[in-house]
Design an enzyme around this catalytic site. Structure first.
Site, PDB file in Angstrom:
ATOM      1  N   GLU A  33     -24.295  36.178  10.192  1.00 16.76           N
ATOM      2  CA  GLU A  33     -23.782  36.764  11.427  1.00 16.76           C
ATOM      3  C   GLU A  33     -23.234  38.162  11.155  1.00 16.76           C
ATOM      4  O   GLU A  33     -23.500  39.111  11.919  1.00 16.76           O
ATOM      5  CB  GLU A  33     -22.696  35.871  12.026  1.00 16.76           C
ATOM      6  CG  GLU A  33     -22.098  36.439  13.301  1.00 16.76           C
ATOM      7  CD  GLU A  33     -20.836  35.713  13.738  1.00 16.76           C
ATOM      8  OE1 GLU A  33     -20.666  35.543  14.957  1.00 16.76           O
ATOM      9  OE2 GLU A  33     -20.017  35.346  12.878  1.00 16.76           O
ATOM     10  N   ARG A  83      -9.861  30.224  30.441  1.00 13.55           N
ATOM     11  CA  ARG A  83     -11.092  30.645  31.098  1.00 13.55           C
ATOM     12  C   ARG A  83     -12.177  29.577  31.068  1.00 13.55           C
ATOM     13  O   ARG A  83     -12.945  29.422  32.025  1.00 13.55           O
ATOM     14  CB  ARG A  83     -11.598  31.932  30.415  1.00 13.55           C
ATOM     15  CG  ARG A  83     -12.995  32.355  30.781  1.00 13.55           C
ATOM     16  CD  ARG A  83     -13.456  33.504  29.876  1.00 13.55           C
ATOM     17  NE  ARG A  83     -13.409  33.147  28.474  1.00 13.55           N
ATOM     18  CZ  ARG A  83     -14.347  32.456  27.838  1.00 13.55           C
ATOM     19  NH1 ARG A  83     -15.408  32.017  28.491  1.00 13.55           N
ATOM     20  NH2 ARG A  83     -14.237  32.178  26.550  1.00 13.55           N
ATOM     21  N   ASN A  85     -14.460  33.893  10.859  1.00 14.68           N
ATOM     22  CA  ASN A  85     -13.855  35.225  10.811  1.00 14.68           C
ATOM     23  C   ASN A  85     -13.328  35.552   9.419  1.00 14.68           C
ATOM     24  O   ASN A  85     -13.504  36.678   8.931  1.00 14.68           O
ATOM     25  CB  ASN A  85     -12.731  35.326  11.840  1.00 14.68           C
ATOM     26  CG  ASN A  85     -13.184  35.043  13.255  1.00 14.68           C
ATOM     27  OD1 ASN A  85     -12.577  34.252  13.965  1.00 14.68           O
ATOM     28  ND2 ASN A  85     -14.279  35.662  13.679  1.00 14.68           N
ATOM     29  N   CYS A 112     -13.793  39.482  20.255  1.00 20.80           N
ATOM     30  CA  CYS A 112     -12.570  38.784  19.839  1.00 20.80           C
ATOM     31  C   CYS A 112     -11.974  39.480  18.608  1.00 20.80           C
ATOM     32  O   CYS A 112     -10.852  39.959  18.650  1.00 20.80           O
ATOM     33  CB  CYS A 112     -12.867  37.321  19.551  1.00 20.80           C
ATOM     34  SG  CYS A 112     -13.382  36.385  21.002  1.00 20.80           S
ATOM     35  N   TYR A 114     -20.772  43.338  19.616  1.00 21.57           N
ATOM     36  CA  TYR A 114     -20.290  43.952  18.370  1.00 21.57           C
ATOM     37  C   TYR A 114     -21.250  44.959  17.742  1.00 21.57           C
ATOM     38  O   TYR A 114     -20.874  46.100  17.466  1.00 21.57           O
ATOM     39  CB  TYR A 114     -19.999  42.857  17.337  1.00 21.57           C
ATOM     40  CG  TYR A 114     -18.944  41.883  17.737  1.00 21.57           C
ATOM     41  CD1 TYR A 114     -17.590  42.168  17.552  1.00 21.57           C
ATOM     42  CD2 TYR A 114     -19.283  40.640  18.293  1.00 21.57           C
ATOM     43  CE1 TYR A 114     -16.609  41.259  17.914  1.00 21.57           C
ATOM     44  CE2 TYR A 114     -18.313  39.737  18.658  1.00 21.57           C
ATOM     45  CZ  TYR A 114     -16.974  40.042  18.474  1.00 21.57           C
ATOM     46  OH  TYR A 114     -16.008  39.148  18.838  1.00 21.57           O
ATOM     47  N   HIS A 136      -5.204  29.891  19.254  1.00 18.23           N
ATOM     48  CA  HIS A 136      -5.146  28.667  20.034  1.00 18.23           C
ATOM     49  C   HIS A 136      -5.997  27.555  19.445  1.00 18.23           C
ATOM     50  O   HIS A 136      -6.935  27.790  18.684  1.00 18.23           O
ATOM     51  CB  HIS A 136      -5.571  28.930  21.486  1.00 18.23           C
ATOM     52  CG  HIS A 136      -6.832  29.723  21.613  1.00 18.23           C
ATOM     53  ND1 HIS A 136      -6.822  31.098  21.739  1.00 18.23           N
ATOM     54  CD2 HIS A 136      -8.130  29.359  21.618  1.00 18.23           C
ATOM     55  CE1 HIS A 136      -8.063  31.541  21.813  1.00 18.23           C
ATOM     56  NE2 HIS A 136      -8.884  30.500  21.748  1.00 18.23           N
ATOM     57  N   ILE A 137      -5.638  26.353  19.839  1.00 20.64           N
ATOM     58  CA  ILE A 137      -6.403  25.146  19.557  1.00 20.64           C
ATOM     59  C   ILE A 137      -6.802  24.553  20.903  1.00 20.64           C
ATOM     60  O   ILE A 137      -5.943  24.311  21.767  1.00 20.64           O
ATOM     61  CB  ILE A 137      -5.578  24.127  18.748  1.00 20.64           C
ATOM     62  CG1 ILE A 137      -5.248  24.674  17.356  1.00 20.64           C
ATOM     63  CG2 ILE A 137      -6.314  22.794  18.642  1.00 20.64           C
ATOM     64  CD1 ILE A 137      -4.244  23.847  16.596  1.00 20.64           C
ATOM     65  N   TYR A 138      -8.101  24.358  21.089  1.00 27.17           N
ATOM     66  CA  TYR A 138      -8.550  23.741  22.332  1.00 27.17           C
ATOM     67  C   TYR A 138      -8.085  22.284  22.377  1.00 27.17           C
ATOM     68  O   TYR A 138      -8.002  21.607  21.344  1.00 27.17           O
ATOM     69  CB  TYR A 138     -10.072  23.820  22.452  1.00 27.17           C
ATOM     70  CG  TYR A 138     -10.539  25.193  22.902  1.00 27.17           C
ATOM     71  CD1 TYR A 138     -10.533  25.529  24.248  1.00 27.17           C
ATOM     72  CD2 TYR A 138     -10.954  26.147  21.980  1.00 27.17           C
ATOM     73  CE1 TYR A 138     -10.927  26.783  24.672  1.00 27.17           C
ATOM     74  CE2 TYR A 138     -11.350  27.412  22.393  1.00 27.17           C
ATOM     75  CZ  TYR A 138     -11.333  27.721  23.744  1.00 27.17           C
ATOM     76  OH  TYR A 138     -11.717  28.962  24.166  1.00 27.17           O
ATOM     77  N   ARG A 145      -7.220  56.905   9.206  1.00 27.93           N
ATOM     78  CA  ARG A 145      -8.109  56.780  10.364  1.00 27.93           C
ATOM     79  C   ARG A 145      -9.386  56.022  10.024  1.00 27.93           C
ATOM     80  O   ARG A 145     -10.401  56.163  10.701  1.00 27.93           O
ATOM     81  CB  ARG A 145      -8.451  58.175  10.900  1.00 27.93           C
ATOM     82  CG  ARG A 145      -7.219  58.976  11.290  1.00 27.93           C
ATOM     83  CD  ARG A 145      -7.563  60.395  11.703  1.00 27.93           C
ATOM     84  NE  ARG A 145      -6.353  61.150  12.014  1.00 27.93           N
ATOM     85  CZ  ARG A 145      -6.334  62.431  12.403  1.00 27.93           C
ATOM     86  NH1 ARG A 145      -7.488  63.082  12.527  1.00 27.93           N
ATOM     87  NH2 ARG A 145      -5.194  63.041  12.657  1.00 27.93           N
ATOM     88  N   ASP A 156     -10.138  31.000  18.371  1.00 27.02           N
ATOM     89  CA  ASP A 156     -10.302  29.546  18.350  1.00 27.02           C
ATOM     90  C   ASP A 156     -10.049  29.121  16.901  1.00 27.02           C
ATOM     91  O   ASP A 156     -10.904  29.285  16.038  1.00 27.02           O
ATOM     92  CB  ASP A 156     -11.719  29.213  18.808  1.00 27.02           C
ATOM     93  CG  ASP A 156     -12.090  27.746  18.663  1.00 27.02           C
ATOM     94  OD1 ASP A 156     -11.328  26.983  18.031  1.00 27.02           O
ATOM     95  OD2 ASP A 156     -13.174  27.369  19.152  1.00 27.02           O
ATOM     96  N   SER A 158      -8.182  37.163  20.281  1.00 32.38           N
ATOM     97  CA  SER A 158      -8.270  35.771  20.698  1.00 32.38           C
ATOM     98  C   SER A 158      -8.977  34.994  19.607  1.00 32.38           C
ATOM     99  O   SER A 158     -10.025  35.428  19.115  1.00 32.38           O
ATOM    100  CB  SER A 158      -9.064  35.672  22.014  1.00 32.38           C
ATOM    101  OG  SER A 158      -9.317  34.323  22.374  1.00 32.38           O
TER     102      SER A 158
END
Length: 298
Positions: free
Chosen positions: A63, A25, A211, A179, A127, A241-243, A160, A203, A201
């Site tokens: 955050e 994207r 995270n 994400c 979020y 993924h790795i950019y 639950r 990075d 997803s």
């Protein structure tokens, strides 16, 4: 037993060697694998703040506190010197106004001008909105965090105990769809709180470290509020993924030997989950390798 960080370094290696190279994207491109799992034991006080590069753990915790307070506007983050969410509203401002304003000037105006912040600093129902104020079809608000804490206290064997942020009806209003979208909890017979994070997803170079750190801080806070002790943090990644513009940095990081993980301690027990501040967190024995810079793909 091997160093807990090694599983993360091994994942980086797998993605570089076996990852599917594809355009994404952002237009930057990635190497990507699907479906990965990492486990971190929090029971002895150690937390997965990566040591093969410096992680600004206070930024990650701030955050998480912003999420828990239901925040969706970047103004309080910027006032707390947290700039990790500025790229998305800045890109929207430039696109919609044609301005070539610098990031620093944009952030300064968000901090100083409440009206400007209200118009341009809000990220939509991201979020914090979904965690604390999910609105159902009847217009009723649901506080998923409060419900979770109550269930941890009153029915800890429940299957639950979870919260999530993937509100299909509001995705198109979000600056960035969630994400790390699902958090599920489990209490074992020793009174340890375990947490599984599903991240659709990730990075791996820039995002994963935050995270892991934010997730570990969350487990400590929830455990304290519910009268439990931290157990295990299980992280599950969907598209990991790795950019392509991070490959050299990743190789530099992989060449470094992990150092002992730091420990985390909460210095007080606030009255509620809403009342934690960064001063309540003490991280000890953190001696990482130097930081490695990488550009965020927006």
């Amino acid at each position: 037993m091997g160093h807990p960080e090694q599983q993360y370094l091994d994942l980086l290696d797998r993605v570089l060697v076996k990852g599917d190279e594809r355009m994404d994207r952002t237009g930057v491109g990635t190497k990507s694998l699907f479906g990965e799992l990492l486990r971190f034991d929090l029971s002895a006080g150690q937390v997965p703040i990566l040591t093969t590069k410096r992680v600004y753990w206070k930024t990650a915790v701030k955050e998480m506190l912003w999420f828990l307070r239901g925040g969706t506007n970047i103004q309080p983050l910027l006032r707390d010197n947290v700039r990790i969410w500025s790229d998305w509203p800045l890109a929207r401002y430039r696109r919609e106004t044609g301005s070539d304003i610098t990031q620093a000037a944009f952030e300064d105006r968000i901090v100083a001008d409440d009206a400007f912040a209200n118009e341009w600093g809000d990220l939509g129902p991201v979020y914090g909105k979904q965690w604390r104020r999910w609105v159902d079809a009847a217009g009723t608000e649901h506080d998923q965090i409060a419900t979770l804490i109550d269930t941890l206290k009153t029915n800890p064997t429940s299957r639950r105990m979870l919260f999530h942020a993937w509100n299909v009806g509001e995705l198109d209003q979000m600056a960035l769809p969630p994400c790390h979208m699902v958090y599920q909890f489990h209490v074992n017979t020793r009174g340890e709180l375990n947490c599984l994070i599903f991240q659709r997803s990730c990075d791996l170079f820039l995002g994963a470290a935050f995270n892991f750190t934010g997730g570990a801080a969350l487990v400590h806070m929830l455990a304290q509020q519910a009268g439990l002790t931290p157990g295990e943090l299980v992280w599950v990644g969907g598209d990991v993924h790795i950019y392509l513009n991070h490959q050299d940095q990743v190789r530099e990081q992989m060449a470094r030997a992990p150092r002992p993980l730091p420990t985390l301690r909460l210095l007080r027990r606030p009255a509620s989950i809403n009342d934690y501040t960064i001063e309540d967190f003490e991280v000890s024995d953190y001696a990482p390798h130097p930081s490695i810079h990488g550009e965020v793909a927006v």
